[in-house]
Design an enzyme around this catalytic site. Structure first.
Site, short mmCIF file in Angstrom:
data_model
loop_
_atom_site.label_atom_id
_atom_site.label_comp_id
_atom_site.label_asym_id
_atom_site.label_seq_id
_atom_site.Cartn_x
_atom_site.Cartn_y
_atom_site.Cartn_z
N CYS A 1 -0.97 8.28 7.54
CA CYS A 1 -2.35 8.00 7.14
C CYS A 1 -3.15 7.53 8.35
O CYS A 1 -2.62 6.86 9.24
CB CYS A 1 -2.37 6.90 6.09
N CYS B 1 0.84 -1.20 0.00
CA CYS B 1 0.00 0.00 0.00
C CYS B 1 0.88 1.25 0.00
O CYS B 1 0.68 2.18 -0.80
CB CYS B 1 -0.93 -0.04 1.22
N CYS B 2 1.89 1.28 0.88
CA CYS B 2 2.81 2.43 0.91
C CYS B 2 3.55 2.57 -0.42
O CYS B 2 3.77 3.68 -0.90
CB CYS B 2 3.84 2.27 2.03
N CYS C 1 7.56 4.21 5.90
CA CYS C 1 6.78 3.98 4.68
C CYS C 1 7.70 3.65 3.51
O CYS C 1 7.25 3.17 2.48
CB CYS C 1 5.95 5.21 4.34
N CYS D 1 -3.16 3.85 9.72
CA CYS D 1 -1.88 3.32 10.20
C CYS D 1 -1.27 4.21 11.29
O CYS D 1 -0.06 4.16 11.53
CB CYS D 1 -0.90 3.18 9.04
FE1 SF4 Z 1 -1.40 2.72 3.00
FE2 SF4 Z 1 -1.04 2.97 5.65
FE3 SF4 Z 1 1.01 3.29 3.95
FE4 SF4 Z 1 -0.94 5.11 4.09
S1 SF4 Z 1 0.54 4.56 5.70
S2 SF4 Z 1 -0.03 4.35 2.23
S3 SF4 Z 1 -2.75 3.77 4.41
S4 SF4 Z 1 -0.16 1.40 4.36
#
Ligand code: SF4
Length: 302
Positions: A262, A179-180, A289, A265
């Site tokens: 975010c 996701c990151c 991240c 998280c």
């Molecule tokens: Fe995704 Fe969490 Fe990374 Fe944001 S911090 S990009 S929601 S995994």
């Protein structure tokens, strides 16, 4: 669309702006769908301006030994320089191909206040993952009002609705590294194509990963010169500047969130937690991240 708030309570004791330990009342945080709605509304207000176009003949920098030696020498020379002097060096050396990425943390807000005096025309962007707190996005507007710097919201290719549909649900729950990578790293990679250097607000005392950060260095992951004007500053230095100059900052810092990413998280820190990043990806081995780590693989180590 109806909001379905998720009520979370964090009894916290947080050092806050003054640095003095103080009890904070239990925080009720309404997130999930209500956050998504307000983030979308904000996104409509602040449409992305997009990346600047480089002049004809622009070439990306190559990490030739000559450049690396120059960066090392500059870094050593600037080791005892003020953040303003470091920023001025970056502007002198790399503008207009100098940029800054900010998540509107306290360090980023301090650098923006300095940039407003030194080179307000610098292209500054925020990696708008679609999962940021509304409070974070609101700092963008307060910075614009105060300093006239319109931080661009750079977004990933897919909006969160499409991204989650593609993966059968939110990937931050099952594969936060990916996701990151998709929502932050790839976006910064896009920005890196038209830049030579970027500034970040990392401090050496934030984590073991960041302890070795040079003032000026070559960022292998993004193929950019990386400038860290606050590498030598402490958390106290940053908050002193914020209070001295009344610099806008994210109000969540006063509610037990020393480090904010975010919303899915990030949680508030708890009593006895001294690591200021303890609330990031809590319960996972993940601490970064990937923007400020060396690993270049697609997701691992991010
Ligand atoms: Fe995704 Fe969490 Fe990374 Fe944001 S911090 S990009 S929601 S995994």
């Amino acid at each position: 669309m109806s909001a379905v708030p998720c009520q979370m309570e964090y009894p916290v004791r947080y050092a806050g702006v003054s640095g003095a330990s103080q009890p904070v009342p239990p925080l009720k945080l309404a997130v999930l769908e209500s956050e998504t709605v307000s983030t979308t509304a904000h996104a409509q207000r602040a449409a992305s301006r997009g990346l600047p176009k480089p002049a004809a003949g622009f070439h990306r920098l190559e990490p030739m030994s000559e450049l690396l030696e120059e960066l090392q020498a500059a870094s050593q020379r600037l080791e005892s320089a003020s953040p303003e002097e470091i920023i001025a060096w970056g502007v002198e050396r790399y503008a207009p191909y100098l940029t800054m990425a900010t998540a509107f943390g306290p360090e980023g807000c301090v650098i923006l206040s300095m940039l407003a005096r030194i080179a307000p025309e610098t292209y500054v962007f925020n990696l708008e993952t679609g999962y940021q707190f509304q409070e974070t996005l609101d700092v963008r507007d307060r910075i614009a009002e105060r300093y006239g710097i319109e931080v661009d919201l750079l977004r990933p290719e897919l909006p969160i609705e499409e991204y989650e549909a593609l993966h059968g649900g939110p990937l931050y729950r099952t594969n936060p590294n990916q996701c990151c990578f998709d929502r932050k790293i790839k976006t910064l990679q896009r920005a890196s194509q038209v830049m030579h250097a970027w500034m970040s607000g990392i401090r050496r005392d934030q984590s073991a990963d960041r302890a070795q950060a040079p003032i000026i260095g070559w960022d292998k992951k993004f193929g950019l010169v990386k400038i860290s004007p606050l590498a030598n500053w402490t958390k106290q230095d940053v908050w002193k500047r914020i209070t001295d100059e009344n610099i806008p900052y994210n109000p969540l810092h006063d509610q037990g969130y020393p480090s904010i990413g975010c919303w899915p998280c990030t949680r508030a820190v708890e009593v006895g937690e001294t690591d200021e990043r303890a609330g990031r990806w809590s319960g996972l081995r993940k601490t970064e991240c990937g923007l400020h780590t060396i690993s270049e693989q697609d997701g691992s180590g991010i």
